[in-house]
Design a protein around this motif. Sequence first.
Motif, PDB file in Angstrom:
ATOM      1  N   THR A  28       7.030  13.737 -11.818  1.00  0.00           N
ATOM      2  CA  THR A  28       6.099  12.830 -11.145  1.00  0.00           C
ATOM      3  C   THR A  28       5.529  13.633  -9.975  1.00  0.00           C
ATOM      4  O   THR A  28       5.969  14.760  -9.724  1.00  0.00           O
ATOM      5  CB  THR A  28       6.762  11.534 -10.615  1.00  0.00           C
ATOM      6  N   GLU A  29       4.578  13.058  -9.244  1.00  0.00           N
ATOM      7  CA  GLU A  29       4.002  13.800  -8.119  1.00  0.00           C
ATOM      8  C   GLU A  29       5.026  14.012  -6.998  1.00  0.00           C
ATOM      9  O   GLU A  29       4.882  14.919  -6.191  1.00  0.00           O
ATOM     10  CB  GLU A  29       2.747  13.098  -7.585  1.00  0.00           C
ATOM     11  N   LEU A  64       1.843   1.716 -15.081  1.00  0.00           N
ATOM     12  CA  LEU A  64       0.515   2.334 -14.959  1.00  0.00           C
ATOM     13  C   LEU A  64      -0.286   1.755 -13.800  1.00  0.00           C
ATOM     14  O   LEU A  64      -1.072   2.460 -13.173  1.00  0.00           O
ATOM     15  CB  LEU A  64      -0.271   2.157 -16.257  1.00  0.00           C
ATOM     16  N   GLY A  65      -0.125   0.462 -13.531  1.00  0.00           N
ATOM     17  CA  GLY A  65      -0.919  -0.151 -12.465  1.00  0.00           C
ATOM     18  C   GLY A  65      -0.491  -1.582 -12.212  1.00  0.00           C
ATOM     19  O   GLY A  65       0.520  -2.040 -12.746  1.00  0.00           O
ATOM     20  N   PRO A  66      -1.288  -2.300 -11.389  1.00  0.00           N
ATOM     21  CA  PRO A  66      -0.919  -3.646 -10.948  1.00  0.00           C
ATOM     22  C   PRO A  66      -0.681  -4.615 -12.097  1.00  0.00           C
ATOM     23  O   PRO A  66       0.170  -5.500 -11.989  1.00  0.00           O
ATOM     24  CB  PRO A  66      -2.128  -4.111 -10.138  1.00  0.00           C
ATOM     25  N   GLU A  67      -1.406  -4.423 -13.202  1.00  0.00           N
ATOM     26  CA  GLU A  67      -1.249  -5.368 -14.294  1.00  0.00           C
ATOM     27  C   GLU A  67       0.162  -5.305 -14.893  1.00  0.00           C
ATOM     28  O   GLU A  67       0.845  -6.326 -15.008  1.00  0.00           O
ATOM     29  CB  GLU A  67      -2.285  -5.062 -15.370  1.00  0.00           C
ATOM     30  N   ASP A  68       0.622  -4.074 -15.242  1.00  0.00           N
ATOM     31  CA  ASP A  68       1.998  -3.974 -15.767  1.00  0.00           C
ATOM     32  C   ASP A  68       3.017  -4.274 -14.676  1.00  0.00           C
ATOM     33  O   ASP A  68       4.108  -4.752 -14.964  1.00  0.00           O
ATOM     34  CB  ASP A  68       2.407  -2.595 -16.290  1.00  0.00           C
ATOM     35  N   ARG A  86      -4.906   0.047  -2.461  1.00  0.00           N
ATOM     36  CA  ARG A  86      -5.108   1.181  -1.556  1.00  0.00           C
ATOM     37  C   ARG A  86      -4.280   2.410  -1.906  1.00  0.00           C
ATOM     38  O   ARG A  86      -4.720   3.528  -1.687  1.00  0.00           O
ATOM     39  CB  ARG A  86      -4.730   0.782  -0.127  1.00  0.00           C
ATOM     40  N   PHE A  87      -3.060   2.197  -2.380  1.00  0.00           N
ATOM     41  CA  PHE A  87      -2.143   3.346  -2.473  1.00  0.00           C
ATOM     42  C   PHE A  87      -1.699   3.711  -3.882  1.00  0.00           C
ATOM     43  O   PHE A  87      -0.982   4.693  -4.060  1.00  0.00           O
ATOM     44  CB  PHE A  87      -0.924   3.110  -1.588  1.00  0.00           C
ATOM     45  N   TRP A  88      -2.057   2.937  -4.887  1.00  0.00           N
ATOM     46  CA  TRP A  88      -1.705   3.277  -6.270  1.00  0.00           C
ATOM     47  C   TRP A  88      -2.912   3.827  -6.978  1.00  0.00           C
ATOM     48  O   TRP A  88      -4.034   3.390  -6.693  1.00  0.00           O
ATOM     49  CB  TRP A  88      -1.224   2.033  -7.011  1.00  0.00           C
ATOM     50  N   PRO A  89      -2.753   4.701  -7.948  1.00  0.00           N
ATOM     51  CA  PRO A  89      -1.483   5.362  -8.232  1.00  0.00           C
ATOM     52  C   PRO A  89      -1.115   6.329  -7.110  1.00  0.00           C
ATOM     53  O   PRO A  89      -1.994   6.961  -6.523  1.00  0.00           O
ATOM     54  CB  PRO A  89      -1.754   6.109  -9.534  1.00  0.00           C
ATOM     55  N   GLY A  90       0.187   6.428  -6.843  1.00  0.00           N
ATOM     56  CA  GLY A  90       0.628   7.316  -5.778  1.00  0.00           C
ATOM     57  C   GLY A  90       2.057   7.040  -5.361  1.00  0.00           C
ATOM     58  O   GLY A  90       2.728   6.196  -5.943  1.00  0.00           O
ATOM     59  N   PRO A  91       2.510   7.761  -4.316  1.00  0.00           N
ATOM     60  CA  PRO A  91       3.928   7.738  -3.955  1.00  0.00           C
ATOM     61  C   PRO A  91       4.343   6.541  -3.101  1.00  0.00           C
ATOM     62  O   PRO A  91       4.946   6.703  -2.049  1.00  0.00           O
ATOM     63  CB  PRO A  91       4.111   9.061  -3.205  1.00  0.00           C
ATOM     64  N   LEU A  92       3.982   5.337  -3.537  1.00  0.00           N
ATOM     65  CA  LEU A  92       4.409   4.124  -2.837  1.00  0.00           C
ATOM     66  C   LEU A  92       5.155   3.221  -3.804  1.00  0.00           C
ATOM     67  O   LEU A  92       4.613   2.830  -4.841  1.00  0.00           O
ATOM     68  CB  LEU A  92       3.199   3.363  -2.281  1.00  0.00           C
ATOM     69  N   THR A  93       6.419   2.910  -3.466  1.00  0.00           N
ATOM     70  CA  THR A  93       7.208   1.938  -4.237  1.00  0.00           C
ATOM     71  C   THR A  93       7.194   0.630  -3.467  1.00  0.00           C
ATOM     72  O   THR A  93       7.473   0.621  -2.267  1.00  0.00           O
ATOM     73  CB  THR A  93       8.662   2.435  -4.398  1.00  0.00           C
ATOM     74  N   GLU A 111      17.711  -9.694  -6.758  1.00  0.00           N
ATOM     75  CA  GLU A 111      16.616 -10.530  -7.255  1.00  0.00           C
ATOM     76  C   GLU A 111      15.260  -9.887  -6.942  1.00  0.00           C
ATOM     77  O   GLU A 111      14.216 -10.505  -7.083  1.00  0.00           O
ATOM     78  CB  GLU A 111      16.712 -11.939  -6.659  1.00  0.00           C
ATOM     79  N   THR A 112      15.298  -8.645  -6.476  1.00  0.00           N
ATOM     80  CA  THR A 112      14.059  -7.912  -6.208  1.00  0.00           C
ATOM     81  C   THR A 112      14.046  -6.655  -7.072  1.00  0.00           C
ATOM     82  O   THR A 112      15.084  -6.229  -7.588  1.00  0.00           O
ATOM     83  CB  THR A 112      13.983  -7.482  -4.729  1.00  0.00           C
ATOM     84  N   VAL A 113      12.849  -6.069  -7.207  1.00  0.00           N
ATOM     85  CA  VAL A 113      12.720  -4.863  -8.024  1.00  0.00           C
ATOM     86  C   VAL A 113      11.753  -3.889  -7.327  1.00  0.00           C
ATOM     87  O   VAL A 113      10.761  -4.316  -6.732  1.00  0.00           O
ATOM     88  CB  VAL A 113      12.235  -5.226  -9.451  1.00  0.00           C
ATOM     89  N   GLY A 114      12.062  -2.613  -7.412  1.00  0.00           N
ATOM     90  CA  GLY A 114      11.177  -1.580  -6.872  1.00  0.00           C
ATOM     91  C   GLY A 114      10.208  -1.138  -7.972  1.00  0.00           C
ATOM     92  O   GLY A 114      10.637  -0.799  -9.068  1.00  0.00           O
ATOM     93  N   VAL A 115       8.903  -1.171  -7.678  1.00  0.00           N
ATOM     94  CA  VAL A 115       7.902  -0.817  -8.683  1.00  0.00           C
ATOM     95  C   VAL A 115       6.937   0.201  -8.106  1.00  0.00           C
ATOM     96  O   VAL A 115       6.500   0.061  -6.958  1.00  0.00           O
ATOM     97  CB  VAL A 115       7.058  -2.056  -9.100  1.00  0.00           C
ATOM     98  N   ARG A 116       6.630   1.231  -8.900  1.00  0.00           N
ATOM     99  CA  ARG A 116       5.567   2.129  -8.445  1.00  0.00           C
ATOM    100  C   ARG A 116       4.737   2.647  -9.603  1.00  0.00           C
ATOM    101  O   ARG A 116       5.206   2.724 -10.742  1.00  0.00           O
ATOM    102  CB  ARG A 116       6.132   3.247  -7.566  1.00  0.00           C
ATOM    103  N   SER A 117       3.499   2.999  -9.276  1.00  0.00           N
ATOM    104  CA  SER A 117       2.574   3.536 -10.253  1.00  0.00           C
ATOM    105  C   SER A 117       2.345   5.000  -9.890  1.00  0.00           C
ATOM    106  O   SER A 117       1.625   5.309  -8.933  1.00  0.00           O
ATOM    107  CB  SER A 117       1.254   2.758 -10.175  1.00  0.00           C
TER     108      SER A 117
END
Length: 329
Positions: A28-29, A64-68, A86-93, A111-117
Amino acid sequence: MKILGSSDAELREAATALQNGAIVAIPTETVYGLAASIWDQKALARVFEVKNRPSFDPLIVHVLGPEDAGLIGEMDVPFAREMARRFWPGPLTMVLPKKPDVPHLATAGLETVGVRSPSHPIARRIIELAGVPLAAPSANPFAYLSPTRAEHVQSQLGDKVDYLVDGGPCPVGVESTVLDLSAQPAMVLRPGAVSFEELARVLPNLEMLGRHSDSPRAPGQLPVHYAPRKPLFIAESGMLPDAAAALGAIAIAFGAASAEAAQKSGKFKRVLDLSPDEDASEAATKLFQLLHELDRSDAPQIWAELLPERGIGRAVNDRLRKGAGTTSI
Ligand code: TXA
Ligand code: MG
C-alpha cells in the motif's frame, strides 16, 4: 510463499487466491499489509496467528471508496463523508460504527471498525479484482518494525503467508492516520501521513489521544510497538551529541546540521541522516527501511533524533517513541 510481480495476470492470481481464503501480503502507499477477505473468518484467524497478534487488536479494512466503506461502517456519522471526499484514497483510516455483518474477529469484538481506501494502484487493483473489502494489518510480526519493502515481509513472515505481491518500496513509509469518528469529539488515535493540522482544519474540537492514555477508544495502541530488536534510544532535536551512547552505536539524525554535530561529537560509529534537507516526508519514507537495516547490523544500539512535532513529523516521532518503548519526550 509465492512471490508475485505487478502484472495484471499476477494481480488476478492474488485476487483469486484472496477469494479462495488465502492470506496475501500486498503493497500500500503506507506499508505492506497482510490481506484477507473480510468475509472469510478462517483467513482472518490466520492473519492473527501468522502475526502473533493479540485478539484485542483490531484490523483495518481496505475498500475502494465511500460506497464500499458504507457496507462495512456507518458512513453517515458526522464528517465521515467529508473526510472521505477530502482524504481518500489515501493514508487515512476512519473508525466508524460497524455494520452488523462485519465479523467480530476483524474488529476485535468492538462495535466499531477501521476503514480506509488506499491510494496505491496495486492495492486498489487487487481490491477491485477480488471484489471484497480486505482486512489488512501491517505485514510484520506483532510489535516489530512495519515492512516498507517486499524483502521485509519475506524475511519476517516468509512461508507463513501464501502470496507476497512485490510492488517495490512504499512511498509514504509510515502507517495511516487513525481517526475515530465513532464518538465525540473526533480523536486521532494514531498519527500518520494525514496530519493532525490538516484534519483539524475541517474537524472542530479534534483531539489527539494522550500518549499515556490506555483509553478503550484506542485498542492496539500499546506503548511498545514498531520496535527493532536492538535497543533504540531517542534524543531531542539537536541533542545527539549529548547521548550516553555505547561504543559502536549508530545514530539517525534529521538534517545535515544535526548529522554533522553528531558526527563531530565522536559518540557514534556511524551517523545516518533521515533527510539532509529536513523534509519530514522524506524522513517518514526512509524511517522503517533504515531501522530494518540497522537492526540487522552489528551495532549494539541505535540512537535516533526526534523531528519537530508537526505534520508527518508527529507520526515519525510516535513510531520512534514507541520503538524505544518510551512515551516520554
Ligand atoms: O497504513 C496502514 O494503516 C496499514 C496499511 C496496511 O493499510 N495498516 C496498519 O494496520 O497499520 P495495523 O493493524 O498495523 O494497525 C491498525 C491499528 C490497530 O492497531 C488499532 O490501533 C487501529 O488501527 N484500529 C483499527 N480498528 C480500530 C477500531 N475499531 N477502533 C480503534 N482503533 C482501531
Ligand atoms: Mg501494525
